[in-house]
Scaffold this motif. Structure first.
Motif, PDB file in Angstrom:
ATOM      1  N   ALA A  40       0.826  -1.208   0.000  1.00 59.58           N
ATOM      2  CA  ALA A  40       0.000   0.000   0.000  1.00 59.58           C
ATOM      3  C   ALA A  40       0.863   1.261   0.000  1.00 59.58           C
ATOM      4  N   GLU A  41       1.920   1.270   0.810  1.00 63.78           N
ATOM      5  CA  GLU A  41       2.785   2.450   0.901  1.00 63.78           C
ATOM      6  C   GLU A  41       3.527   2.701  -0.415  1.00 63.78           C
ATOM      7  N   THR A  42       4.065   1.635  -1.002  1.00 56.39           N
ATOM      8  CA  THR A  42       4.822   1.790  -2.248  1.00 56.39           C
ATOM      9  C   THR A  42       3.912   2.220  -3.387  1.00 56.39           C
ATOM     10  N   ALA A  43       2.738   1.591  -3.482  1.00 54.82           N
ATOM     11  CA  ALA A  43       1.796   1.959  -4.546  1.00 54.82           C
ATOM     12  C   ALA A  43       1.406   3.428  -4.434  1.00 54.82           C
ATOM     13  N   SER A  44       1.181   3.901  -3.202  1.00 55.27           N
ATOM     14  CA  SER A  44       0.803   5.306  -3.002  1.00 55.27           C
ATOM     15  C   SER A  44       1.921   6.246  -3.449  1.00 55.27           C
ATOM     16  N   ARG A  45       3.170   5.918  -3.086  1.00 57.45           N
ATOM     17  CA  ARG A  45       4.299   6.772  -3.472  1.00 57.45           C
ATOM     18  C   ARG A  45       4.481   6.798  -4.985  1.00 57.45           C
ATOM     19  N   LEU A  46       4.325   5.645  -5.612  1.00 62.20           N
ATOM     20  CA  LEU A  46       4.504   5.578  -7.062  1.00 62.20           C
ATOM     21  C   LEU A  46       3.391   6.310  -7.801  1.00 62.20           C
ATOM     22  N   LYS A  47       2.155   6.149  -7.339  1.00 59.12           N
ATOM     23  CA  LYS A  47       1.031   6.824  -7.997  1.00 59.12           C
ATOM     24  C   LYS A  47       1.202   8.341  -7.959  1.00 59.12           C
ATOM     25  N   ALA A  48       1.797   8.833  -6.882  1.00 60.71           N
ATOM     26  CA  ALA A  48       2.013  10.278  -6.756  1.00 60.71           C
ATOM     27  C   ALA A  48       2.959  10.806  -7.834  1.00 60.71           C
ATOM     28  N   MET A  49       3.780   9.912  -8.405  1.00 60.99           N
ATOM     29  CA  MET A  49       4.695  10.302  -9.480  1.00 60.99           C
ATOM     30  C   MET A  49       4.144   9.953 -10.854  1.00 60.99           C
ATOM     31  N   GLY A  50       2.901   9.483 -10.903  1.00 58.48           N
ATOM     32  CA  GLY A  50       2.327   9.087 -12.184  1.00 58.48           C
ATOM     33  C   GLY A  50       2.700   7.685 -12.616  1.00 58.48           C
ATOM     34  N   ILE A  51       3.269   6.888 -11.712  1.00 62.34           N
ATOM     35  CA  ILE A  51       3.637   5.495 -11.999  1.00 62.34           C
ATOM     36  C   ILE A  51       2.532   4.613 -11.426  1.00 62.34           C
ATOM     37  N   THR A  52       1.749   3.965 -12.285  1.00 60.81           N
ATOM     38  CA  THR A  52       0.509   3.317 -11.859  1.00 60.81           C
ATOM     39  C   THR A  52       0.582   1.798 -11.949  1.00 60.81           C
ATOM     40  N   PRO A  53       0.106   1.091 -10.905  1.00 63.85           N
ATOM     41  CA  PRO A  53       0.067  -0.375 -10.944  1.00 63.85           C
ATOM     42  C   PRO A  53      -0.833  -0.878 -12.072  1.00 63.85           C
ATOM     43  N   TRP A  54      -0.426  -1.981 -12.675  1.00 62.56           N
ATOM     44  CA  TRP A  54      -1.180  -2.599 -13.773  1.00 62.56           C
ATOM     45  C   TRP A  54      -2.496  -3.173 -13.255  1.00 62.56           C
ATOM     46  N   ILE A  55      -2.449  -3.780 -12.071  1.00 61.88           N
ATOM     47  CA  ILE A  55      -3.657  -4.292 -11.412  1.00 61.88           C
ATOM     48  C   ILE A  55      -3.585  -3.921  -9.932  1.00 61.88           C
ATOM     49  N   ASP A  56      -4.740  -3.918  -9.267  1.00 64.67           N
ATOM     50  CA  ASP A  56      -4.746  -3.768  -7.819  1.00 64.67           C
ATOM     51  C   ASP A  56      -4.207  -5.047  -7.209  1.00 64.67           C
TER      52      ASP A  56
END
Length: 483
Positions: free
Chosen positions: A388-404
């Motif tokens: 959850a923490e890593t996904a949040s940090r990456l999304k803030a940079m426009g780097i989005t997970p392929w799936i939840d």
């Protein structure tokens, strides 16, 4: 074709650039390294190879002359050119098209394994040492030191420690896989298990299907076995089943290698519908399947298993404790059809002789005393927080997970449109961060905008600072800085 002359297809374009003469020379060297041209084999005529390479005859003449001057080939006046001996040592990096080293599977593995303490490794495929059950491992090691002399010094049996195989049979049944202890063979690792099965199931030149993307060491290992590798696009519920059927018809593969649960690198989980359709196609095509299940203990809820639906008929399942317990305590296993076991046993004796008895005893101790169960329960919770923490940090940079992704340690992420993952990896390596760009996992090299992140290795703030720089620069690191 002239009698005795080796038939050669046109190679992929030289990814590293260079003159046409150098491209022709590289094509010959690759074929010698890959054993397509063995000592004494006749090269195509100058006219024929000019046609294959789509270059002028004068270009091939110069390339052949240079190769002869360096001793790679030799000329026989009036007869042609021949590969010189002795045979060069096997070079996996030379088999197949030359790749950008930043997306070469062997390069990524080597950077991760050889990285010193100063390097951060969000691109590696294992947990930090501090996440492993150190105290329990030390207790087990002290107990092992008090065991009998044979445990400390003797070979294990080819199938491996009977008590551990019995326990593994019970653990497999929790995932619906019914295997008796005599259908289970212990190995030194999951990688050794796949290597042994490839020796058993395929011959050089056979076609093997893999997911695209898939674990990058599948590519390297199959290359070492001289297999023809064909990728099938991966979806969130398993391989694209229509394209899987098409690949079966077009390529007639002998083998398919996959992860059913917590797929590496995507985190996808096989759906029951896809599993049933896949197994029906496999039956029709007499296709063997290796199900790599080394991430089973990271699951919160058990996903469908091909080996469970199939009943270990044409599906063989492998596992390992390298990801969850210790990469130093080398212990994996194979659960296979009963009529495969004698042949696999003979191969194991031929290639490794006896089993790693001490490692098996250590794993058995940790499984029996409850240490392992408590450890993996804590591990799942810790990974969920890190996910959850890593996904949040990456999304803030426009780097989005392929799936939840609810479980496991990998996030397969899409980079912003302007970024190239290989360039990001070069930039990061120059700043002591090892990343895993998408095309290292993709046979078709269609994942240039993807990156795999190991959430357990993403705790250090420096990783995100480096990524922020790369995003700001568009991923355009200098080509010579870290490739």
């Amino acid at each position: 074709m002239v009698r005795g002359e080796v038939q050669m297809d046109r190679p992929e374009p030289n990814a590293g650039g260079g003159t046409l003469v150098e491209t022709v020379m590289s094509a010959i060297r690759q074929r010698i390294a890959a054993r397509v041209l063995t000592p004494g084999a006749r090269l195509p005529s100058i006219r024929a190879f000019a046609g294959i390479m789509q270059v002028s005859k004068s270009t091939v003449v110069e390339a052949y002359e240079r190769l002869a001057a360096e001793g790679t080939i030799r000329s026989r006046p009036g007869s042609g050119f021949y590969a010189a001996g002795p045979l060069a040592p096997l070079s996996l990096a030379e088999i197949g098209p030359r790749l950008d080293r930043a997306v070469d599977p062997l390069w990524v593995s080597r950077q991760s394994l050889e990285a010193g303490d100063e390097m951060l490794k969000p691109g590696c495929g294992w947990l930090p040492a501090s996440w492993m059950p150190q105290a329990a491992l030390r207790r087990a090691l002290r107990g092992a030191a008090r065991t009998d002399d044979a445990t400390l010094a003797d070979y294990g049996t080819p199938l491996g420690l009977p008590a551990l195989r019995q326990l593994l049979a019970r653990r497999l049944s929790a995932h619906g896989v019914e295997a008796s202890p005599d259908q289970i063979m212990l190995t030194e690792s999951g990688t050794q298990a796949i290597d042994l099965l490839c020796r058993f199931l395929i011959e050089p030149g056979d076609t093997v299907l893999v997911d695209d993307p898939c674990y990058f060491n599948f590519h390297a290992l199959l290359r070492a076995h001289r297999a023809k590798v064909v990728g099938v696009p991966m979806t969130p519920s398993g391989p694209d089943i229509d394209l899987f059927a098409q690949a079966l018809t077009e390529h007639q593969p002998r083998l398919y290698i996959t992860n059913s649960a917590l797929h590496n690198p995507t985190g996808a989980v096989l759906s029951p519908v896809v599993a049933h359709r896949l197994l029906k196609l496999a039956d029709q095509s007499d296709l063997a399947i290796i199900e790599d299940d080394i991430f089973a203990d990271f699951e919160h809820t058990s996903a469908p298993r091909l080996a469970a639906f199939d009943g270990l008929g044409r599906v063989v399942q492998i596992g390992s404790f390298s990801k969850t317990l210790s990469a130093s305590v080398r212990c994996g296993f194979i659960a296979a059809p009963r009529d495969w076991m004698e042949g696999l046993t003979d191969l194991k004796i031929a290639t490794t002789f006896g089993g790693g008895r001490l490692s098996s005893e250590l794993v058995l101790t940790l499984l029996k005393d409850g240490s392992y169960r408590k450890h993996v329960e804590q591990l799942r919770a810790r990974l969920a927080r890190a996910m959850a923490e890593t996904a949040s940090r990456l999304k803030a940079m426009g780097i989005t997970p392929w799936i939840d992704q609810p479980a496991g340690m990998f996030l397969w992420c899409r980079l912003p449109d302007s970024l190239d993952a290989a360039n990001v990896a070069r930039h990061a390596l120059a700043e002591n961060v090892v990343l895993a760009p998408g095309n290292a996992f993709s046979l078709s090299h269609t994942a240039g905008r993807f990156m795999r992140f190991n959430v357990a290795q993403c705790a250090d703030e420096r990783i995100f600072r480096v990524l922020e720089k790369a995003v700001a620069k568009g991923g355009n690191a200098p080509l010579g800085s870290a490739a």
